[in-house]
Scaffold this motif. Structure first.
Motif, short mmCIF file in Angstrom:
data_model
loop_
_atom_site.label_atom_id
_atom_site.label_comp_id
_atom_site.label_asym_id
_atom_site.label_seq_id
_atom_site.Cartn_x
_atom_site.Cartn_y
_atom_site.Cartn_z
N THR A 48 -14.20 8.01 -51.83
CA THR A 48 -13.18 8.83 -51.19
C THR A 48 -12.18 7.97 -50.44
OG1 THR A 48 -14.78 10.62 -50.88
CG2 THR A 48 -12.78 10.72 -49.54
N LYS B 173 -8.66 16.05 -50.60
CA LYS B 173 -9.10 14.66 -50.61
C LYS B 173 -8.72 14.03 -51.94
CE LYS B 173 -13.25 15.42 -47.74
NZ LYS B 173 -14.73 15.27 -47.71
N LEU C 129 -10.28 11.15 -54.58
CA LEU C 129 -11.45 10.35 -54.92
C LEU C 129 -11.18 9.57 -56.20
CD1 LEU C 129 -12.54 12.76 -53.12
CD2 LEU C 129 -14.70 12.50 -54.36
N PRO D 47 -8.47 3.66 -54.18
CA PRO D 47 -8.40 5.01 -53.62
C PRO D 47 -7.23 5.20 -52.66
CG PRO D 47 -10.67 4.23 -53.64
CD PRO D 47 -9.81 3.06 -54.02
N GLY E 69 -9.43 12.61 -45.16
CA GLY E 69 -10.45 11.68 -45.65
C GLY E 69 -11.85 12.16 -45.38
N SER E 70 -12.00 13.21 -44.61
CA SER E 70 -13.33 13.73 -44.28
C SER E 70 -13.18 15.19 -43.83
CB SER E 70 -13.97 12.90 -43.17
OG SER E 70 -13.19 12.95 -41.99
N TYR F 140 -12.29 20.84 -46.87
CA TYR F 140 -11.16 20.68 -47.78
C TYR F 140 -11.08 21.88 -48.71
CZ TYR F 140 -14.86 19.29 -51.00
OH TYR F 140 -15.99 19.26 -51.75
N VAL G 103 -10.16 18.73 -54.27
CA VAL G 103 -10.19 17.27 -54.34
C VAL G 103 -9.48 16.84 -55.62
CG1 VAL G 103 -12.31 17.00 -53.02
CG2 VAL G 103 -12.45 17.22 -55.50
N LYS H 174 -9.63 14.01 -58.29
CA LYS H 174 -10.54 12.98 -58.77
C LYS H 174 -9.93 12.24 -59.95
CE LYS H 174 -14.94 15.22 -57.52
NZ LYS H 174 -16.21 15.79 -58.05
#
Length: 291
Positions: free
Chosen positions: A113, A131, A133, A142, A171-172, A175, A178, A180
Protein backbone atom coordinates in the motif's frame (compact mmCIF):
# COMPACT_ATOMS: atom_id res chain seq x y z
CA UNK A 1 90.41 48.41 -33.67
CA UNK A 2 87.37 47.94 -35.81
CA UNK A 3 83.90 47.51 -34.14
CA UNK A 4 82.70 43.93 -34.08
CA UNK A 5 79.63 43.35 -36.19
CA UNK A 6 76.40 43.19 -34.12
CA UNK A 7 74.93 39.69 -33.55
CA UNK A 8 71.62 39.35 -35.16
CA UNK A 9 68.77 37.23 -33.80
CA UNK A 10 67.25 35.15 -36.51
CA UNK A 11 63.54 35.75 -37.17
CA UNK A 12 62.86 32.06 -36.52
CA UNK A 13 64.44 32.16 -33.05
CA UNK A 14 62.44 35.32 -32.16
CA UNK A 15 59.20 33.71 -33.20
CA UNK A 16 60.05 30.65 -31.13
CA UNK A 17 60.61 32.73 -27.99
CA UNK A 18 57.40 34.65 -28.49
CA UNK A 19 55.49 31.37 -29.03
CA UNK A 20 56.94 29.91 -25.85
CA UNK A 21 55.89 32.99 -23.90
CA UNK A 22 52.34 32.70 -25.18
CA UNK A 23 52.15 29.02 -24.17
CA UNK A 24 53.39 29.86 -20.67
CA UNK A 25 50.77 32.60 -20.33
CA UNK A 26 48.00 30.27 -21.52
CA UNK A 27 48.96 27.62 -18.96
CA UNK A 28 49.13 30.20 -16.19
CA UNK A 29 45.64 31.48 -17.09
CA UNK A 30 44.25 27.96 -17.30
CA UNK A 31 45.73 27.14 -13.92
CA UNK A 32 44.03 30.16 -12.36
CA UNK A 33 40.68 29.13 -13.85
CA UNK A 34 41.03 25.56 -12.55
CA UNK A 35 41.95 26.76 -9.08
CA UNK A 36 38.95 29.09 -9.00
CA UNK A 37 36.60 26.37 -10.29
CA UNK A 38 37.98 23.89 -7.80
CA UNK A 39 37.33 26.29 -4.96
CA UNK A 40 33.78 26.85 -6.18
CA UNK A 41 33.13 23.09 -6.43
CA UNK A 42 34.57 22.56 -2.95
CA UNK A 43 32.34 25.31 -1.59
CA UNK A 44 29.25 23.81 -3.26
CA UNK A 45 30.14 20.35 -1.99
CA UNK A 46 30.58 21.58 1.56
CA UNK A 47 27.47 23.79 1.66
CA UNK A 48 24.82 21.95 -0.41
CA UNK A 49 21.97 20.31 1.57
CA UNK A 50 21.97 16.51 1.78
CA UNK A 51 19.90 14.68 -0.83
CA UNK A 52 17.11 12.66 0.79
CA UNK A 53 15.39 9.53 -0.49
CA UNK A 54 12.27 11.60 -1.11
CA UNK A 55 14.21 13.98 -3.36
CA UNK A 56 15.64 11.08 -5.33
CA UNK A 57 12.12 9.70 -5.78
CA UNK A 58 10.87 13.14 -6.86
CA UNK A 59 13.55 13.33 -9.55
CA UNK A 60 12.70 9.85 -10.79
CA UNK A 61 9.01 10.71 -10.87
CA UNK A 62 9.74 13.90 -12.80
CA UNK A 63 11.68 11.89 -15.37
CA UNK A 64 8.75 9.50 -15.63
CA UNK A 65 6.33 12.37 -16.18
CA UNK A 66 8.61 13.84 -18.85
CA UNK A 67 8.22 10.76 -20.99
CA UNK A 68 10.89 8.25 -20.03
CA UNK A 69 9.67 4.64 -19.93
CA UNK A 70 6.80 4.76 -17.51
CA UNK A 71 3.43 3.27 -16.70
CA UNK A 72 0.39 3.62 -18.83
CA UNK A 73 -3.10 2.33 -18.45
CA UNK A 74 -6.08 1.16 -20.40
CA UNK A 75 -9.81 1.03 -20.08
CA UNK A 76 -11.82 -1.78 -18.61
CA UNK A 77 -14.06 -4.31 -20.23
CA UNK A 78 -16.36 -4.75 -17.27
CA UNK A 79 -18.35 -3.08 -14.55
CA UNK A 80 -19.16 -4.67 -11.18
CA UNK A 81 -22.73 -5.38 -12.25
CA UNK A 82 -22.13 -6.82 -15.71
CA UNK A 83 -20.02 -9.65 -17.01
CA UNK A 84 -17.17 -8.54 -19.22
CA UNK A 85 -17.08 -9.79 -22.76
CA UNK A 86 -13.81 -11.27 -24.04
CA UNK A 87 -11.32 -8.58 -24.92
CA UNK A 88 -9.06 -8.88 -27.97
CA UNK A 89 -5.45 -9.66 -27.26
CA UNK A 90 -3.77 -6.52 -28.43
CA UNK A 91 -0.26 -5.20 -28.01
CA UNK A 92 1.07 -1.82 -29.13
CA UNK A 93 3.85 -1.67 -31.66
CA UNK A 94 7.40 -1.47 -30.21
CA UNK A 95 7.75 2.12 -31.36
CA UNK A 96 4.77 3.16 -29.26
CA UNK A 97 5.85 1.30 -26.13
CA UNK A 98 9.53 2.02 -25.35
CA UNK A 99 9.21 1.06 -21.69
CA UNK A 100 11.78 -1.25 -20.17
CA UNK A 101 9.55 -2.14 -17.20
CA UNK A 102 9.24 -5.90 -16.98
CA UNK A 103 5.76 -7.43 -17.23
CA UNK A 104 5.74 -10.77 -15.43
CA UNK A 105 2.93 -13.07 -16.49
CA UNK A 106 1.80 -13.35 -12.89
CA UNK A 107 2.86 -12.38 -9.38
CA UNK A 108 2.43 -13.41 -5.76
CA UNK A 109 -0.99 -11.77 -5.42
CA UNK A 110 0.16 -9.73 -2.43
CA UNK A 111 0.26 -5.95 -2.46
CA UNK A 112 2.12 -2.98 -1.01
CA UNK A 113 0.00 0.00 0.00
CA UNK A 114 1.27 3.45 -0.89
CA UNK A 115 2.02 5.41 2.26
CA UNK A 116 0.36 8.57 1.10
CA UNK A 117 -2.35 10.87 2.33
CA UNK A 118 -3.85 13.73 0.38
CA UNK A 119 -6.34 16.50 0.84
CA UNK A 120 -9.89 16.13 -0.39
CA UNK A 121 -10.27 17.27 -4.00
CA UNK A 122 -13.59 18.41 -5.40
CA UNK A 123 -16.59 20.15 -3.89
CA UNK A 124 -19.06 17.29 -4.05
CA UNK A 125 -20.67 16.04 -0.87
CA UNK A 126 -19.84 12.41 -1.67
CA UNK A 127 -16.23 12.12 -0.44
CA UNK A 128 -14.69 8.87 -1.62
CA UNK A 129 -11.55 7.76 0.21
CA UNK A 130 -9.25 5.50 -1.76
CA UNK A 131 -5.93 3.69 -1.46
CA UNK A 132 -3.39 2.76 -4.12
CA UNK A 133 -1.76 -0.68 -3.96
CA UNK A 134 0.94 -2.23 -6.14
CA UNK A 135 1.57 -5.95 -6.41
CA UNK A 136 4.84 -7.04 -4.84
CA UNK A 137 7.71 -7.79 -7.19
CA UNK A 138 6.85 -5.40 -10.06
CA UNK A 139 8.79 -2.31 -11.14
CA UNK A 140 6.19 0.29 -10.21
CA UNK A 141 6.69 2.33 -7.03
CA UNK A 142 3.53 2.58 -4.93
CA UNK A 143 4.23 6.24 -4.10
CA UNK A 144 4.63 7.18 -7.76
CA UNK A 145 1.46 5.32 -8.73
CA UNK A 146 -0.47 7.00 -5.91
CA UNK A 147 0.73 10.47 -6.92
CA UNK A 148 -0.26 9.91 -10.52
CA UNK A 149 -3.68 8.55 -9.60
CA UNK A 150 -4.28 11.50 -7.28
CA UNK A 151 -3.37 13.94 -10.05
CA UNK A 152 -5.90 12.33 -12.38
CA UNK A 153 -8.72 12.40 -9.84
CA UNK A 154 -7.93 16.03 -8.96
CA UNK A 155 -7.98 17.21 -12.58
CA UNK A 156 -10.75 19.68 -13.41
CA UNK A 157 -11.73 17.50 -16.38
CA UNK A 158 -12.25 14.50 -14.11
CA UNK A 159 -15.12 13.14 -12.04
CA UNK A 160 -15.06 15.95 -9.48
CA UNK A 161 -16.56 18.17 -12.19
CA UNK A 162 -19.93 16.44 -11.74
CA UNK A 163 -20.43 18.37 -8.49
CA UNK A 164 -21.30 15.17 -6.64
CA UNK A 165 -18.04 13.31 -6.11
CA UNK A 166 -14.93 14.28 -4.19
CA UNK A 167 -11.87 12.11 -3.63
CA UNK A 168 -9.23 11.72 -0.95
CA UNK A 169 -6.09 9.59 -1.15
CA UNK A 170 -5.39 7.75 2.10
CA UNK A 171 -2.66 5.39 3.20
CA UNK A 172 -4.54 3.78 6.08
CA UNK A 173 -7.91 3.66 7.77
CA UNK A 174 -11.30 3.31 6.14
CA UNK A 175 -11.73 3.59 2.39
CA UNK A 176 -14.37 3.38 -0.32
CA UNK A 177 -12.24 1.72 -2.98
CA UNK A 178 -8.68 0.69 -3.77
CA UNK A 179 -6.72 1.03 -6.99
CA UNK A 180 -4.61 -2.10 -7.48
CA UNK A 181 -1.87 -2.37 -10.10
CA UNK A 182 -1.21 -6.05 -10.73
CA UNK A 183 0.31 -8.54 -13.15
CA UNK A 184 -1.97 -9.95 -15.86
CA UNK A 185 -2.30 -13.28 -14.07
CA UNK A 186 -3.28 -11.67 -10.79
CA UNK A 187 -5.79 -9.43 -12.58
CA UNK A 188 -7.36 -12.52 -14.13
CA UNK A 189 -7.70 -14.13 -10.70
CA UNK A 190 -9.23 -11.09 -9.01
CA UNK A 191 -11.58 -10.26 -11.86
CA UNK A 192 -12.31 -13.90 -12.64
CA UNK A 193 -13.48 -14.49 -9.08
CA UNK A 194 -16.28 -12.03 -9.86
CA UNK A 195 -17.09 -13.73 -13.16
CA UNK A 196 -15.22 -11.23 -15.34
CA UNK A 197 -13.13 -12.37 -18.31
CA UNK A 198 -9.96 -10.27 -18.68
CA UNK A 199 -7.72 -12.78 -20.52
CA UNK A 200 -4.51 -11.21 -19.23
CA UNK A 201 -5.16 -8.12 -21.33
CA UNK A 202 -7.51 -5.65 -19.69
CA UNK A 203 -8.66 -4.23 -16.37
CA UNK A 204 -11.80 -4.46 -14.29
CA UNK A 205 -13.72 -2.95 -11.41
CA UNK A 206 -15.12 -5.43 -8.90
CA UNK A 207 -16.55 -4.61 -5.51
CA UNK A 208 -14.22 -2.11 -3.87
CA UNK A 209 -11.32 -2.99 -6.21
CA UNK A 210 -10.30 -0.95 -9.24
CA UNK A 211 -7.91 -3.46 -10.81
CA UNK A 212 -5.29 -2.15 -13.24
CA UNK A 213 -3.49 -4.60 -15.52
CA UNK A 214 0.26 -3.98 -15.46
CA UNK A 215 0.38 -4.78 -19.18
CA UNK A 216 -1.90 -1.87 -19.99
CA UNK A 217 -0.21 0.35 -17.38
CA UNK A 218 3.12 -0.18 -19.11
CA UNK A 219 2.24 -0.65 -22.78
CA UNK A 220 -0.85 1.49 -23.24
CA UNK A 221 -3.10 0.68 -26.21
CA UNK A 222 -2.62 0.86 -29.98
CA UNK A 223 -6.05 2.53 -30.16
CA UNK A 224 -4.87 5.50 -28.09
CA UNK A 225 -2.40 7.74 -29.89
CA UNK A 226 -1.98 10.35 -27.16
CA UNK A 227 0.81 10.64 -24.58
CA UNK A 228 1.22 7.68 -22.27
CA UNK A 229 0.28 9.70 -19.17
CA UNK A 230 -3.03 10.51 -20.86
CA UNK A 231 -3.68 6.82 -21.26
CA UNK A 232 -2.98 6.32 -17.58
CA UNK A 233 -5.64 8.97 -16.96
CA UNK A 234 -8.06 7.06 -19.15
CA UNK A 235 -7.78 3.87 -17.16
CA UNK A 236 -8.21 5.65 -13.84
CA UNK A 237 -11.21 7.63 -15.10
CA UNK A 238 -12.80 4.60 -16.76
CA UNK A 239 -12.49 2.25 -13.81
CA UNK A 240 -13.32 4.84 -11.15
CA UNK A 241 -16.27 5.79 -13.34
CA UNK A 242 -17.55 2.23 -12.92
CA UNK A 243 -16.91 2.49 -9.19
CA UNK A 244 -19.12 5.57 -8.86
CA UNK A 245 -21.95 4.10 -10.89
CA UNK A 246 -21.27 4.75 -14.60
CA UNK A 247 -21.76 2.06 -17.22
CA UNK A 248 -20.22 1.69 -20.65
CA UNK A 249 -20.90 4.21 -23.41
CA UNK A 250 -20.09 4.30 -27.09
CA UNK A 251 -19.02 6.88 -29.67
CA UNK A 252 -21.53 9.75 -30.00
CA UNK A 253 -20.45 10.61 -33.55
CA UNK A 254 -17.53 10.64 -35.95
CA UNK A 255 -14.81 13.10 -35.01
CA UNK A 256 -16.15 13.68 -31.50
CA UNK A 257 -14.22 12.80 -28.31
CA UNK A 258 -14.60 9.20 -27.25
CA UNK A 259 -16.31 8.98 -23.86
CA UNK A 260 -14.06 8.00 -20.96
CA UNK A 261 -16.61 5.24 -20.29
CA UNK A 262 -16.17 3.84 -23.79
CA UNK A 263 -14.10 0.66 -24.21
CA UNK A 264 -11.62 2.50 -26.39
CA UNK A 265 -9.21 -0.43 -26.45
CA UNK A 266 -11.73 -2.24 -28.69
CA UNK A 267 -11.75 0.55 -31.28
CA UNK A 268 -12.83 4.18 -31.47
CA UNK A 269 -15.70 3.74 -33.99
CA UNK A 270 -14.91 7.10 -35.61
CA UNK A 271 -14.35 9.02 -32.38
CA UNK A 272 -11.12 10.67 -31.27
CA UNK A 273 -9.21 9.14 -28.35
CA UNK A 274 -9.97 10.94 -25.10
CA UNK A 275 -9.08 10.30 -21.46
CA UNK A 276 -11.46 12.63 -19.62
CA UNK A 277 -15.15 12.51 -18.67
CA UNK A 278 -15.53 16.31 -18.99
CA UNK A 279 -14.03 18.97 -21.24
CA UNK A 280 -12.31 22.14 -20.04
CA UNK A 281 -15.65 23.94 -19.91
CA UNK A 282 -17.19 21.30 -17.68
CA UNK A 283 -19.44 19.64 -20.28
CA UNK A 284 -19.80 15.87 -19.96
CA UNK A 285 -18.20 14.00 -22.86
CA UNK A 286 -20.63 11.13 -22.97
CA UNK A 287 -22.25 8.88 -25.56
CA UNK A 288 -25.06 6.38 -25.91
CA UNK A 289 -25.15 3.72 -23.20
CA UNK A 290 -24.21 0.16 -24.10
CA UNK A 291 -24.51 -3.10 -22.15
Amino acid sequence: MGRSPARRTSPRRGRRRRGTSRVVLVFLALGAVLITAGAAVAYWRDTRPPVTDDQVADVADALDAAGTPTPSAGPSTASPSAKASPSPSVSPSPSSSPSTIAIPATGPGTFVTARADGTTVGTGSQVRRYKVLVEEGIDVRPGAAAAETADVLADRRGWTRDGTNSFQLVGSGSYDFVVKIATPGTVDKICGAAGLLTRGEVNCSVGTDVVVNLKRWVLGSPEFDGPIHEYRALIVNHEVGHRIGHGHETCPGAGRPAPAMMQQIKGLKGCVANAWPHDEGGDYLGGPSVP
